[in-house]
Write a protein that holds these residues in place. Structure first.
Motif, mmCIF file in Angstrom:
data_model
loop_
_atom_site.group_PDB
_atom_site.id
_atom_site.type_symbol
_atom_site.label_atom_id
_atom_site.label_comp_id
_atom_site.label_asym_id
_atom_site.label_seq_id
_atom_site.Cartn_x
_atom_site.Cartn_y
_atom_site.Cartn_z
ATOM 1 N N LEU A 1 0.827 -1.210 0.000
ATOM 2 C CA LEU A 1 0.000 0.000 0.000
ATOM 3 C C LEU A 1 0.859 1.256 0.000
ATOM 4 N N THR A 2 1.879 1.295 0.831
ATOM 5 C CA THR A 2 2.747 2.469 0.894
ATOM 6 C C THR A 2 3.514 2.649 -0.410
ATOM 7 N N PHE A 3 3.964 1.549 -1.008
ATOM 8 C CA PHE A 3 4.694 1.627 -2.276
ATOM 9 C C PHE A 3 3.785 2.157 -3.382
ATOM 10 N N ASN B 1 1.199 4.164 -2.952
ATOM 11 C CA ASN B 1 0.948 5.582 -2.671
ATOM 12 C C ASN B 1 2.156 6.466 -2.959
ATOM 13 N N GLN B 2 3.342 5.990 -2.628
ATOM 14 C CA GLN B 2 4.535 6.821 -2.790
ATOM 15 C C GLN B 2 5.152 6.758 -4.178
ATOM 16 N N PHE B 3 4.882 5.678 -4.911
ATOM 17 C CA PHE B 3 5.515 5.507 -6.220
ATOM 18 C C PHE B 3 4.515 5.247 -7.337
ATOM 19 N N VAL B 4 3.922 4.066 -7.350
ATOM 20 C CA VAL B 4 3.175 3.590 -8.514
ATOM 21 C C VAL B 4 2.020 4.514 -8.895
ATOM 22 N N SER B 5 1.310 5.052 -7.924
ATOM 23 C CA SER B 5 0.176 5.922 -8.238
ATOM 24 C C SER B 5 0.624 7.242 -8.866
ATOM 25 N N ARG B 6 1.894 7.576 -8.742
ATOM 26 C CA ARG B 6 2.426 8.844 -9.268
ATOM 27 C C ARG B 6 3.160 8.694 -10.595
#
Length: 101
Positions: free
Chosen positions: A71-73, A75-80
């Motif tokens: 989830l954190t990965f 939010n911090q990477f893939v979604s951007r």
């Protein structure tokens, strides 16, 4: 070290190119399996979730890491990410270590 590159084919399918610098071997991944939704990025959803799971599992081979950090990965990477993103296995490992401190 592995280099992961996300790109979109002409038909819109999201693809991850994986370059293993140690073996000079390149592979391609389109989804977790034929029955699962295709990989995707640039938003929160199942496609980005599958990308994060794949990358974390490919780098660590550890299902506990995958469960803990997906989830954190996302939010911090893939979604951007936009098409043409690049990340290395070393960068992912460094990020995991930073999350554990």
């Amino acid at each position: 070290m592995k280099i992961y590159r996300g790109r979109r084919l002409d038909n819109g399918v999201a693809m991850i190119e994986i370059i293993d610098e140690e073996t000079a071997h390149t592979t391609y991944r389109y989804s977790r399996s034929d029955s699962d939704p295709e990989f995707n990025w640039g938003f929160n959803g199942s496609g980005p979730w599958y990308v994060a799971e794949f990358l974390l599992r490919d780098v660590t081979g550890d299902d506990n890491v995958v469960k803990k950090f997906t989830l954190t990965f996302v939010n911090q990477f893939v979604s951007r990410w936009n098409d043409g993103w690049v990340i290395t296995s070393d960068e992912i490992r460094q990020w995991i270590v930073s999350q554990q401190n």
